[in-house]
Design a protein around this motif. Structure first.
Motif, mmCIF file in Angstrom:
data_model
loop_
_atom_site.group_PDB
_atom_site.id
_atom_site.type_symbol
_atom_site.label_atom_id
_atom_site.label_comp_id
_atom_site.label_asym_id
_atom_site.label_seq_id
_atom_site.Cartn_x
_atom_site.Cartn_y
_atom_site.Cartn_z
ATOM 1 N N UNK A 148 0.930 -0.783 0.138
ATOM 2 C CA UNK A 148 -0.114 -0.222 0.447
ATOM 3 C C UNK A 148 1.474 1.420 0.432
ATOM 4 N N UNK A 149 1.887 1.978 1.226
ATOM 5 C CA UNK A 149 2.886 2.867 0.764
ATOM 6 C C UNK A 149 3.057 2.983 -0.519
ATOM 7 N N UNK A 150 4.198 1.457 -1.423
ATOM 8 C CA UNK A 150 4.796 1.778 -2.246
ATOM 9 C C UNK A 150 4.045 2.234 -3.489
ATOM 10 N N UNK A 151 2.917 2.223 -3.782
ATOM 11 C CA UNK A 151 1.503 2.361 -4.859
ATOM 12 C C UNK A 151 0.692 3.466 -3.531
ATOM 13 N N UNK A 152 0.815 3.495 -2.728
ATOM 14 C CA UNK A 152 0.254 5.134 -2.862
ATOM 15 C C UNK A 152 1.287 6.093 -2.833
ATOM 16 N N UNK A 153 2.735 6.139 -2.495
ATOM 17 C CA UNK A 153 3.470 7.004 -2.995
ATOM 18 C C UNK A 153 3.460 7.368 -4.389
ATOM 19 N N UNK A 154 3.073 6.023 -5.466
ATOM 20 C CA UNK A 154 3.594 6.163 -6.792
ATOM 21 C C UNK A 154 2.037 7.046 -7.052
ATOM 22 N N UNK A 155 1.295 7.014 -6.698
ATOM 23 C CA UNK A 155 -0.041 7.528 -7.533
ATOM 24 C C UNK A 155 -0.327 8.713 -7.248
ATOM 25 N N UNK A 156 0.238 9.054 -6.288
ATOM 26 C CA UNK A 156 0.760 10.189 -5.748
ATOM 27 C C UNK A 156 1.620 11.321 -6.271
ATOM 28 N N UNK A 157 3.222 10.754 -6.172
ATOM 29 C CA UNK A 157 3.356 11.762 -7.308
ATOM 30 C C UNK A 157 3.533 11.925 -8.672
ATOM 31 N N UNK A 158 2.370 11.159 -9.670
ATOM 32 C CA UNK A 158 1.895 11.476 -10.466
ATOM 33 C C UNK A 158 2.624 10.615 -11.420
ATOM 34 N N UNK A 159 3.385 10.054 -11.529
ATOM 35 C CA UNK A 159 4.961 9.235 -12.215
ATOM 36 C C UNK A 159 4.487 8.113 -12.877
ATOM 37 N N UNK A 160 3.172 7.199 -12.646
ATOM 38 C CA UNK A 160 2.143 6.540 -13.466
ATOM 39 C C UNK A 160 1.686 7.294 -14.283
ATOM 40 N N UNK A 161 0.998 8.759 -14.517
ATOM 41 C CA UNK A 161 0.667 9.733 -15.745
ATOM 42 C C UNK A 161 2.166 9.340 -16.547
#
Length: 211
Positions: A136-149
Motif C-alpha cells: 500500500x505504501x509503495x503504490x500510494x506513493x507512486x499514485x500521489x507522485x504522478x509518475x505513473x502518468x
C-alpha cells in the motif's frame, strides 16, 4: 477312638480342600474387577484429556483458518484488479487495498491470532500484514507522485507489483507455522501468546491509521 478321630480329621480336611477352589475363584474375580475398573478409569481420563485438548485447540484452528481465508480472498482480488484490462493497474490495486471493510476484517482476525498465539504464528501473520502495508505504501506513493502518468505517456509498461508474488510466500509461512502450532498438543502449545507488537505498527500514515 483313633478311628473316630481319623474320620473327623478326614472330614475337616475334605471340607477345607473343597473350599479352596471357591476361595481362589472369588479372589481372581475381585482382582479382575479391580483391573477392569482401573482400565476404565485410565480410558476415561484419556478421553477427558483428549476432549479438553480438542476444546482448547478448536478456537485456535478456527482463528487461523479465518485469517488464511481472508488473505487468500484478498490476494485473488488484487490479482483480478491488476489484470482487469489495460490502464492504471496500480491504481486499481490501491483501491482494493483501501477497502474499508477489508481493512477492518483483516485487523480483527489479526488481533484474534495475536490473542491465540503462539508467538511463531503471530510473527508469521505480522509478516503478511507488513507486506500489505509495504504494498500500500509503495503504490500510494507512486499514485500521489504522478509518475505513473508519465510512464503511461511514454508508453512504458509496468510489471505487476512484486509484493503480489511475495504474498504467497508469506501466506505459506503463516500456514506452516499454524500447522506446527496445532500439532503441538502439549500445555505450552495451548497457552495463548502475547501481542507480537503494538497495534500502532499495523497502521502506516499512508492510510491515516489503517492497517
Amino acid at each position: 477312638m483313633d478311628e473316630q478321630w481319623a474320620v473327623v480329621v478326614a472330614a475337616v480336611a475334605g471340607g477345607v480342600l473343597a473350599g479352596v477352589p471357591a476361595l481362589l475363584s472369588g479372589w481372581w474375580s475381585r482382582r479382575s474387577q479391580r483391573e477392569q475398573i482401573q482400565s476404565q478409569q485410565v480410558l476415561m481420563t484419556g478421553q477427558l484429556q483428549s476432549a479438553h485438548l480438542l476444546q482448547a485447540v478448536e478456537p485456535r484452528r478456527r482463528v487461523y483458518g479465518d485469517f488464511v481465508a481472508l488473505v487468500y480472498r484478498m490476494r485473488s482480488r488484487l490479482y483480478e484488479a491488476w489484470g482487469d484490462g489495460p490502464g492504471d493497474g496500480y491504481g486499481r490495486v490501491l483501491l482494493v487495498l483501501e477497502d474499508e471493510q477489508f481493512i477492518d476484517e483483516l485487523e480483527r482476525v489479526r488481533a484474534q491470532v495475536a490473542l491465540e498465539g503462539p508467538e511463531e504464528v503471530v510473527e508469521a501473520a505480522d509478516r503478511v500484514m507488513d507486506l500489505f502495508s509495504a504494498l500500500h505504501g509503495r503504490l500510494h506513493s507512486l499514485v500521489e507522485s504522478g509518475v505513473l502518468g508519465e510512464f503511461a505517456a511514454e508508453g512504458e509498461e509496468l510489471g505487476a507489483p512484486p509484493e503480489l508474488g511475495e504474498l504467497k510466500v508469506c501466506l505459506d509461512g503463516m500456514i506452516a507455522a499454524a500447522r506446527e502450532a496445532l500439532s503441538q498438543f502439549g500445555a505450552s502449545a495451548l497457552l495463548p501468546g502475547c501481542l507480537a507488537r503494538p497495534a500502532s505498527r499495523l497502521r502506516p500514515a499512508a492510510l491515516g491509521g489503517r492497517y
